[in-house]
Design a protein around this motif. Structure first.
Motif, PDB file in Angstrom:
ATOM      1  N   GLU A  56       0.831  -1.209   0.000  1.00 52.41           N
ATOM      2  CA  GLU A  56       0.000   0.000   0.000  1.00 52.41           C
ATOM      3  C   GLU A  56       0.863   1.255   0.000  1.00 52.41           C
ATOM      4  O   GLU A  56       1.840   1.348   0.726  1.00 52.41           O
ATOM      5  CB  GLU A  56      -0.915   0.005   1.234  1.00 52.41           C
ATOM      6  CG  GLU A  56      -1.919  -1.125   1.195  1.00 52.41           C
ATOM      7  CD  GLU A  56      -2.921  -1.083   2.335  1.00 52.41           C
ATOM      8  OE1 GLU A  56      -2.828  -0.189   3.207  1.00 52.41           O
ATOM      9  OE2 GLU A  56      -3.802  -1.959   2.357  1.00 52.41           O
ATOM     10  N   LYS A  57       0.416   2.230  -0.791  1.00 54.78           N
ATOM     11  CA  LYS A  57       1.148   3.501  -0.894  1.00 54.78           C
ATOM     12  C   LYS A  57       0.260   4.606  -0.326  1.00 54.78           C
ATOM     13  O   LYS A  57      -0.849   4.809  -0.826  1.00 54.78           O
ATOM     14  CB  LYS A  57       1.426   3.766  -2.372  1.00 54.78           C
ATOM     15  CG  LYS A  57       2.196   5.019  -2.681  1.00 54.78           C
ATOM     16  CD  LYS A  57       2.299   5.137  -4.213  1.00 54.78           C
ATOM     17  CE  LYS A  57       3.208   6.236  -4.674  1.00 54.78           C
ATOM     18  NZ  LYS A  57       2.868   7.563  -4.264  1.00 54.78           N
ATOM     19  N   PRO A  58       0.720   5.321   0.699  1.00 55.25           N
ATOM     20  CA  PRO A  58      -0.094   6.427   1.211  1.00 55.25           C
ATOM     21  C   PRO A  58      -0.160   7.543   0.170  1.00 55.25           C
ATOM     22  O   PRO A  58       0.862   7.890  -0.424  1.00 55.25           O
ATOM     23  CB  PRO A  58       0.649   6.893   2.466  1.00 55.25           C
ATOM     24  CG  PRO A  58       1.999   6.292   2.398  1.00 55.25           C
ATOM     25  CD  PRO A  58       1.982   5.160   1.420  1.00 55.25           C
ATOM     26  N   THR A  59      -1.352   8.048  -0.069  1.00 57.88           N
ATOM     27  CA  THR A  59      -1.485   9.102  -1.087  1.00 57.88           C
ATOM     28  C   THR A  59      -1.857  10.448  -0.488  1.00 57.88           C
ATOM     29  O   THR A  59      -1.627  11.477  -1.120  1.00 57.88           O
ATOM     30  CB  THR A  59      -2.557   8.749  -2.140  1.00 57.88           C
ATOM     31  OG1 THR A  59      -3.841   8.703  -1.504  1.00 57.88           O
ATOM     32  CG2 THR A  59      -2.267   7.418  -2.799  1.00 57.88           C
ATOM     33  N   MET A  60      -2.455  10.440   0.689  1.00 54.06           N
ATOM     34  CA  MET A  60      -2.942  11.701   1.223  1.00 54.06           C
ATOM     35  C   MET A  60      -3.280  11.590   2.708  1.00 54.06           C
ATOM     36  O   MET A  60      -3.703  10.535   3.164  1.00 54.06           O
ATOM     37  CB  MET A  60      -4.220  12.074   0.464  1.00 54.06           C
ATOM     38  CG  MET A  60      -4.551  13.539   0.496  1.00 54.06           C
ATOM     39  SD  MET A  60      -5.815  13.919  -0.716  1.00 54.06           S
ATOM     40  CE  MET A  60      -4.837  14.007  -2.202  1.00 54.06           C
TER      41      MET A  60
END
Ligand code: IYR
Length: 230
Positions: free
Chosen positions: A195-199
């Motif tokens: 998972e990549k944090p986007t905001m």
């Protein structure tokens, strides 16, 4: 989330069909515009609590967004825990100091000047909730094997838009915040490397003396944002 055997093509009649007259559509479109044009990005919050179930209802709305192959490649982490918010603030401010002290470059800093932002992110501890949006680059079947996700940024960004609209519609203010890089959020929030944090979205009630930058009210006119070809 998917069991392999559940992934077959079957249909059901279109649920929730809407059948409005042109005039009813016109009214509905204008009324929604009137709701959405009153959304403002707010940087000054009170610590007035917001009940958890309201946050959950808004995330539920985000979860109705369309997505590539309906994989719903998003995960939202809602944080009210003060120690965790403090940690996120400290780590975000460290990134932001690097950004504002040169990492951003002159042109970017100049573009932000009318918005009045800086490396101090008080809202991250004052606002009662932070919702961190994660994009799932791949998913896992129940047996642990991986499947690909498609159009991940597009899907997650649509869901994030739904979330911002839902929070606004519920009477809450928001601030979208994107420290870069945001890897520290995986560790702080126990999310996997897939998972990549986007905001980070700060959510709460505006402080009594909250202001918005004047330029934020300058929205481009229709002829600049749209071309209509009949
Ligand atoms: N992430 C930084 C910088 C920033 C960048 C843009 I583009 C903005 O519209 C606002 C801020 C910050 O949050 O301060």
């Amino acid at each position: 989330m998917f069991a392999r055997e559940a992934l077959t093509y079957t249909t059901l009649p279109l649920p929730d069909r809407v059948d409005l007259t042109d005039e009813e559509m016109r009214t509905a479109a204008s009324e929604f515009y009137d709701v959405m044009r009153k959304r403002h990005t707010v940087r000054d919050y009170t610590d007035q609590p917001v009940p958890r179930d309201i946050i959950e209802r808004c995330i539920k709305t985000a979860g109705t967004a369309p997505s590539g192959a309906n994989h719903q490649p998003w995960h939202f982490v809602a944080v009210a825990n003060p120690a965790l918010k403090q940690r996120i603030r400290e780590e975000a401010e460290e990134e932001e100091r690097r950004f504002y002290e040169g990492g951003a470059g002159d042109e970017w800093i100049k573009a932000l000047e009318p918005i009045g932002t800086n490396a101090v992110k008080e809202h991250l501890t004052i606002a009662p909730w932070l919702i961190i949006v994660f994009a799932q680059r791949w998913g896992q079947f129940e047996d642990g094997t991986r499947y690909k996700n498609y159009y991940v940024p597009e899907s997650v960004n649509i869901a994030t838009g739904f979330l911002l609209a839902a929070l606004h519609h519920a009477g809450l203010s928001t601030l979208t915040h994107t420290p870069n890089p945001m890897r520290f959020l995986n560790e702080a929030l126990g999310r996997p490397a897939s998972e990549k944090p986007t905001m980070i979205i700060a959510v709460g009630h505006p402080a009594p003396d909250a202001t918005v930058p004047q330029v934020a009210k300058m929205k481009k006119p229709m002829d600049q944002i749209a071309t209509i070809l009949e």
